[in-house]
Design a protein around this motif. Structure first.
Motif, short mmCIF file in Angstrom:
data_model
loop_
_atom_site.label_atom_id
_atom_site.label_comp_id
_atom_site.label_asym_id
_atom_site.label_seq_id
_atom_site.Cartn_x
_atom_site.Cartn_y
_atom_site.Cartn_z
N GLY A 144 -47.74 11.69 -10.19
CA GLY A 144 -47.26 10.93 -10.71
C GLY A 144 -46.79 9.77 -8.99
O GLY A 144 -46.65 8.50 -9.49
N GLY A 145 -48.12 10.47 -8.28
CA GLY A 145 -48.12 9.56 -7.65
C GLY A 145 -48.71 8.26 -7.56
O GLY A 145 -49.84 8.09 -8.21
N SER A 146 -49.07 7.35 -6.55
CA SER A 146 -49.44 5.44 -6.49
C SER A 146 -49.87 5.42 -5.35
O SER A 146 -49.01 5.36 -4.25
CB SER A 146 -49.02 4.69 -7.63
OG SER A 146 -47.88 4.54 -7.24
N GLY A 147 -50.58 4.71 -5.32
CA GLY A 147 -51.14 4.05 -4.15
C GLY A 147 -52.42 5.17 -2.53
O GLY A 147 -52.49 6.27 -3.27
N GLU A 148 -52.64 4.43 -2.47
CA GLU A 148 -53.04 5.44 -0.96
C GLU A 148 -52.69 6.28 -1.08
O GLU A 148 -51.20 6.10 -0.42
CB GLU A 148 -53.50 4.18 0.15
CG GLU A 148 -55.28 5.18 0.92
CD GLU A 148 -56.20 4.54 0.35
OE1 GLU A 148 -56.82 5.35 0.26
OE2 GLU A 148 -56.37 3.15 0.15
N PHE A 149 -52.95 7.32 -0.79
CA PHE A 149 -52.67 9.09 -0.25
C PHE A 149 -52.18 8.89 1.23
O PHE A 149 -52.89 8.22 2.13
CB PHE A 149 -53.83 9.92 -0.66
CG PHE A 149 -52.77 11.48 -0.82
CD1 PHE A 149 -52.25 11.51 -0.68
CD2 PHE A 149 -53.91 12.32 1.15
CE1 PHE A 149 -52.07 12.94 -0.41
CE2 PHE A 149 -53.71 13.54 1.35
CZ PHE A 149 -52.36 14.20 0.30
N GLY A 150 -50.76 9.24 1.28
CA GLY A 150 -50.43 9.27 2.74
C GLY A 150 -50.22 7.82 3.59
O GLY A 150 -49.53 8.28 4.26
N LEU A 151 -50.30 6.88 3.12
CA LEU A 151 -50.11 5.53 3.51
C LEU A 151 -49.19 4.56 2.91
O LEU A 151 -49.22 3.68 3.11
CB LEU A 151 -52.15 5.01 3.51
CG LEU A 151 -52.72 6.22 4.65
CD1 LEU A 151 -54.44 5.13 4.46
CD2 LEU A 151 -52.30 5.59 5.55
N ASP A 152 -49.24 5.15 1.34
CA ASP A 152 -48.14 4.41 0.75
C ASP A 152 -47.19 5.42 0.34
O ASP A 152 -47.22 6.56 0.22
CB ASP A 152 -48.76 4.37 -0.70
CG ASP A 152 -48.16 3.18 -1.33
OD1 ASP A 152 -47.48 3.44 -1.58
OD2 ASP A 152 -48.77 2.07 -2.38
N PRO A 153 -45.63 4.43 0.36
CA PRO A 153 -44.57 5.79 0.30
C PRO A 153 -44.54 6.09 -1.12
O PRO A 153 -43.82 7.61 -1.57
CB PRO A 153 -43.47 5.09 0.66
CG PRO A 153 -44.36 3.35 0.78
CD PRO A 153 -45.23 3.47 0.67
N LYS A 154 -44.98 5.44 -2.12
CA LYS A 154 -45.33 6.11 -3.58
C LYS A 154 -46.25 7.01 -3.93
O LYS A 154 -46.54 7.68 -5.05
CB LYS A 154 -45.36 4.37 -4.31
CG LYS A 154 -44.74 3.57 -4.30
CD LYS A 154 -44.65 2.70 -5.75
CE LYS A 154 -43.77 1.77 -5.83
NZ LYS A 154 -44.02 0.91 -7.05
N ASN A 155 -46.89 7.87 -2.92
CA ASN A 155 -48.31 8.43 -2.51
C ASN A 155 -48.03 9.44 -1.46
O ASN A 155 -48.93 9.63 -0.59
CB ASN A 155 -49.39 8.21 -2.88
CG ASN A 155 -50.08 9.05 -3.85
OD1 ASN A 155 -50.22 10.16 -3.86
ND2 ASN A 155 -51.94 9.11 -3.04
N PRO A 156 -47.05 10.03 -1.42
CA PRO A 156 -46.89 10.72 -0.29
C PRO A 156 -47.18 11.97 -0.02
O PRO A 156 -47.73 12.70 -1.30
CB PRO A 156 -45.18 11.19 0.22
CG PRO A 156 -44.79 10.92 -0.91
CD PRO A 156 -45.71 10.44 -2.04
N ILE A 157 -47.73 12.43 0.99
CA ILE A 157 -48.09 13.67 1.39
C ILE A 157 -47.06 14.84 1.07
O ILE A 157 -46.18 14.86 1.93
CB ILE A 157 -48.45 14.06 2.71
CG1 ILE A 157 -49.73 12.81 3.41
CG2 ILE A 157 -49.73 15.58 3.03
CD1 ILE A 157 -49.99 12.80 4.28
N PRO A 158 -47.40 16.12 0.23
CA PRO A 158 -46.53 16.90 0.56
C PRO A 158 -46.47 17.78 0.58
O PRO A 158 -47.68 18.42 1.70
CB PRO A 158 -46.95 17.34 -1.52
CG PRO A 158 -48.22 17.09 -1.64
CD PRO A 158 -48.90 15.84 -0.71
N THR A 159 -45.61 18.49 1.19
CA THR A 159 -45.72 19.74 2.69
C THR A 159 -44.01 20.44 2.62
O THR A 159 -44.14 19.93 1.49
CB THR A 159 -45.18 19.19 3.98
OG1 THR A 159 -44.60 18.33 4.28
CG2 THR A 159 -46.28 18.55 4.72
N ASN A 160 -44.39 21.44 2.66
CA ASN A 160 -43.16 22.56 2.48
C ASN A 160 -42.63 23.06 3.73
O ASN A 160 -42.28 23.55 4.63
CB ASN A 160 -43.71 24.11 2.30
CG ASN A 160 -42.56 25.13 2.33
OD1 ASN A 160 -42.69 26.16 2.73
ND2 ASN A 160 -42.00 25.27 1.29
#
Length: 233
Positions: A144-160
């Motif tokens: 469901g993320g959109s935009g540049e991975f990790g550089l766009d708040p709509k496509n954040p990096i998942p962490t635990n």
């Protein structure tokens, strides 16, 4: 609260209603005699002279005053201390009682407000964590993320969790292999994802290199790096 305040206003009347000034008589202080309303002045004068004569047989002035006061009381007269101190009995106990009650009311009010604030904050935190736990993924990118991975708040990096975010950040390098430092500068939310996203500034050699977005509410740390960065193995 209103009933308690009304009780505080009635306490002085309750205490002083049965108060007899002669009970706290201090022979070392001046005093005067108060006759009951309707008393015959001549009779009062006669009683005063009679009590004064009775006091004349005492050994010292202190005993004389005690005898005179006791005699006057027997004839229904009241001895009034002209320089009565407001902190003499029973006033001191009354003032202390009122002070303790007011102190208790103030403390309880402050304590109840503090506990209410803490409970409200706990409920908000619990609700936030519950909502942030929705749609946890075990993939390298959030569905469901959109935009540049990790550089766009709509496509954040998942962490635990937050500790996982720190571990992920500690493995980041520039594409040239230079080590980077990081600084968290806030958090944000987006309309396409249910979880809160943390914002980090990435620095290389003391200069801002990139701003990345990490969401720490997922099942594992991503193995992917944003554009312009690499993960150490």
């Amino acid at each position: 609260m209103k009933k308690l305040l009304l009780l505080l206003l009635l306490i002085p009347n309750l205490v002083l209603a049965d108060y007899d000034p002669s009970k706290s008589f201090d022979p070392s202080k001046p005093y005067k005699v108060l006759a009951p309303e309707g008393s015959d002045p001549k009779n009062v004068t006669r009683i005063e002279l009679q009590c004064a004569n009775a006091a004349g047989y005492s050994k010292n002035e202190y005993s004389a005053k005690k005898i005179e006061v006791s005699c006057l009381k027997q004839y229904g007269l009241i001895v009034y201390q002209e320089n009565s101190d407001i902190f003499d009995e029973p006033y001191s106990e009354l003032i202390l009682l009122i002070f303790v009650i007011l102190l208790f009311i103030g403390y309880k009010k402050i304590k109840d407000k503090r506990l209410l604030n803490e409970a409200t904050a706990a409920v908000k935190l619990s609700r936030s964590l519950t909502e942030s736990g929705k749609d946890r993924t075990d993939q390298d990118m959030i569905p469901g993320g959109s935009g540049e991975f990790g550089l766009d708040p709509k496509n954040p990096i998942p962490t635990n969790n937050v500790q996982g975010s720190r571990l992920y950040l500690s493995k980041l390098n520039t594409i040239k292999g230079a080590k980077v430092t990081y600084e968290r500068c806030g958090s944000t939310t987006t309309d396409n994802l249910p979880n809160v996203t943390d914002i980090y500034n990435i620095f290389s050699k003391g200069e801002l290199y990139a701003t990345i977005y990490i969401c720490p509410y997922h099942k594992k740390n991503s193995t992917l790096a944003p554009k312009g960065l690499v993960l150490k193995k």
